[in-house]
Motif scaffolding. Structure first.
Motif, PDB file in Angstrom:
ATOM      1  N   GLY A  15       0.794  -1.221   0.000  1.00  0.00           N
ATOM      2  CA  GLY A  15       0.000   0.000   0.000  1.00  0.00           C
ATOM      3  C   GLY A  15       0.827   1.272   0.000  1.00  0.00           C
ATOM      4  O   GLY A  15       1.909   1.340  -0.579  1.00  0.00           O
TER       5      GLY A  15
ATOM      6  N   GLY B 105       0.968   1.130   6.003  1.00  0.00           N
ATOM      7  CA  GLY B 105       0.920  -0.117   5.246  1.00  0.00           C
ATOM      8  C   GLY B 105       2.105  -1.040   5.433  1.00  0.00           C
ATOM      9  O   GLY B 105       1.933  -2.227   5.743  1.00  0.00           O
TER      10      GLY B 105
ATOM     11  N   CYS C 254      -4.740  -8.668  -1.900  1.00  0.00           N
ATOM     12  CA  CYS C 254      -4.989  -7.994  -0.627  1.00  0.00           C
ATOM     13  C   CYS C 254      -3.987  -6.840  -0.554  1.00  0.00           C
ATOM     14  O   CYS C 254      -2.791  -7.070  -0.713  1.00  0.00           O
ATOM     15  CB  CYS C 254      -4.805  -8.951   0.550  1.00  0.00           C
ATOM     16  SG  CYS C 254      -4.961  -8.161   2.170  1.00  0.00           S
ATOM     17  N   PHE C 255      -4.478  -5.628  -0.344  1.00  0.00           N
ATOM     18  CA  PHE C 255      -3.542  -4.503  -0.265  1.00  0.00           C
ATOM     19  C   PHE C 255      -3.740  -3.714   1.019  1.00  0.00           C
ATOM     20  O   PHE C 255      -4.853  -3.581   1.522  1.00  0.00           O
ATOM     21  CB  PHE C 255      -3.629  -3.600  -1.501  1.00  0.00           C
ATOM     22  CG  PHE C 255      -4.962  -2.913  -1.728  1.00  0.00           C
ATOM     23  CD1 PHE C 255      -5.232  -1.683  -1.147  1.00  0.00           C
ATOM     24  CD2 PHE C 255      -5.914  -3.474  -2.576  1.00  0.00           C
ATOM     25  CE1 PHE C 255      -6.437  -1.035  -1.379  1.00  0.00           C
ATOM     26  CE2 PHE C 255      -7.123  -2.838  -2.810  1.00  0.00           C
ATOM     27  CZ  PHE C 255      -7.383  -1.612  -2.210  1.00  0.00           C
TER      28      PHE C 255
ATOM     29  N   THR D 152      -9.066  -5.089   1.281  1.00  0.00           N
ATOM     30  CA  THR D 152      -8.171  -4.151   1.961  1.00  0.00           C
ATOM     31  C   THR D 152      -8.793  -3.766   3.291  1.00  0.00           C
ATOM     32  O   THR D 152     -10.019  -3.872   3.449  1.00  0.00           O
ATOM     33  CB  THR D 152      -7.940  -2.892   1.086  1.00  0.00           C
ATOM     34  OG1 THR D 152      -6.967  -2.053   1.691  1.00  0.00           O
ATOM     35  CG2 THR D 152      -9.224  -2.109   0.902  1.00  0.00           C
TER      36      THR D 152
ATOM     37  N   MET E 179      -6.085  -5.699   8.783  1.00  0.00           N
ATOM     38  CA  MET E 179      -5.203  -6.238   7.747  1.00  0.00           C
ATOM     39  C   MET E 179      -5.261  -7.768   7.743  1.00  0.00           C
ATOM     40  O   MET E 179      -5.329  -8.394   6.678  1.00  0.00           O
ATOM     41  CB  MET E 179      -3.770  -5.769   8.010  1.00  0.00           C
ATOM     42  CG  MET E 179      -2.798  -6.079   6.877  1.00  0.00           C
ATOM     43  SD  MET E 179      -3.040  -4.977   5.469  1.00  0.00           S
ATOM     44  CE  MET E 179      -2.614  -6.070   4.112  1.00  0.00           C
TER      45      MET E 179
END
Length: 317
Positions: free
Chosen positions: A11, A17, A105-106, A284, A304
């Motif tokens: 991210g 992130g 998945c970010f 996300t 997350m």
């Protein structure tokens, strides 16, 4: 059973992130759950491990043109991190198109930085739609453990909401959340639909959208074989949905904050956003880049972890 192949993007490198990814990967649980292709700059990932105070054995690190990016200012929505994010997302889409991964998945992105970096779309969903060459219906979904929400209108001014709601897009929104729930493993989703006006319009006293538009849209979905109930008043629908004695798996709301406020109050640090309806499962955390705490080592990785788990389930489904 084969493990799903997941692209994991760190991210916004100016936000939390990289720290979240370090926390996710450090205990090895994620790597046991899926084959991971990690996307991020070496410098940002190293910084994330330092901030988290945890190191991980690197999964397969994607070979892409952002590996050596390092010109980021922590806590600033700048063009450099915006370009980095767009390049990372583009690489994830390319991996999916090539059959190398089954889902993405970010970690959180920052819309201001994305725009500074060149994004012309109103949000990531529309960017993904174009990048995937997809012309079907799609919507942003929010997930808190077993409860999912969708919305008929999204990033539009509140003044434009009522005129933007039609019978067709109510039915379409019901169909999208139903399909996403099935893809995530819910065999027979229970879906409730929200009204628009105070007290559900009170039989037309405070507006007729419930009578003329929303209820017919719910009936259209039922005729198409998708069971749904409502409309229900907005101020009680989440009480109804979360009841342990027979709640709902999904709630379709009429506009952005109608569902977002409720979901974030119910579990801000646990919620997940799904880019619903796209051919590629994409998840996300529902929260943002948290520039105010970036670099302090205090970021909560609950959302997350939930986002990664859901990406794995949707890939498998």
């Amino acid at each position: 059973m084969a493990r799903p192949r997941i692209a994991l993007f760190a991210g916004d490198p100016a936000g939390i992130g990289p720290e979240l990814v370090a926390r996710l990967l450090a205990d090895g649980t994620a790597a046991r759950r899926a084959e991971i292709v990690l996307i991020g700059s070496r410098a940002a990932l190293e910084d994330g491990m330092r901030i988290a105070g945890r190191r991980f054995l690197e999964p397969r690190l994607a070979d892409w043109n952002g590996l050596d990016d390092r010109d980021f200012t922590r806590g600033v929505a700048g063009a450099a991190n915006g370009r980095h994010m767009l390049a990372g997302l583009a690489h994830a889409v390319a991996l999916f198109k090539a059959g190398d991964v089954e889902a993405l998945c970010f970690a959180p992105l920052n819309k201001s930085a994305l725009r500074a970096g060149g994004m012309q779309h109103p949000d990531e969903l529309h960017w993904f739609r174009e990048a995937l060459d997809f012309d079907g219906a799609c919507v942003e979904l929010n997930v808190l453990e077993t409860l999912w929400t969708s919305r008929v209108t999204s990033h539009v001014p509140l003044a434009a909401v009522a005129a933007s709601i039609t019978r067709d897009n109510v039915a379409e929104s019901i169909a999208l959340i139903h399909a996403s729930l099935v893809r995530a493993g819910v065999a027979q989703p229970r879906i409730a639909v929200c009204g628009l006006n105070p007290h559900n319009g009170d039989n037309g006293a405070f507006g007729r959208e419930e009578i003329d538009v929303i209820a017919p849209g719910v009936e259209m979905a039922r005729v198409r074989g998708i069971p749904a109930e409502g409309p229900f008043p907005a101020d009680t629908i989440f009480v109804r949905a979360t009841r342990k004695d027979g709640g709902y798996d999904g709630v379709v709301t009429m506009y952005h904050d109608q569902g977002q406020i409720a979901m974030k109050l119910l579990g801000f640090d646990r919620g997940v956003t799904v880019q619903g309806g796209l051919p590629m499962p994409i998840t996300t955390p529902a929260h943002g880049t948290a520039y105010d705490i970036a670099g302090r080592g205090v970021a909560n990785d609950g959302a997350m972890r939930n986002a990664f788990d859901l990406a794995c389930r949707m890939a498998a489904g």
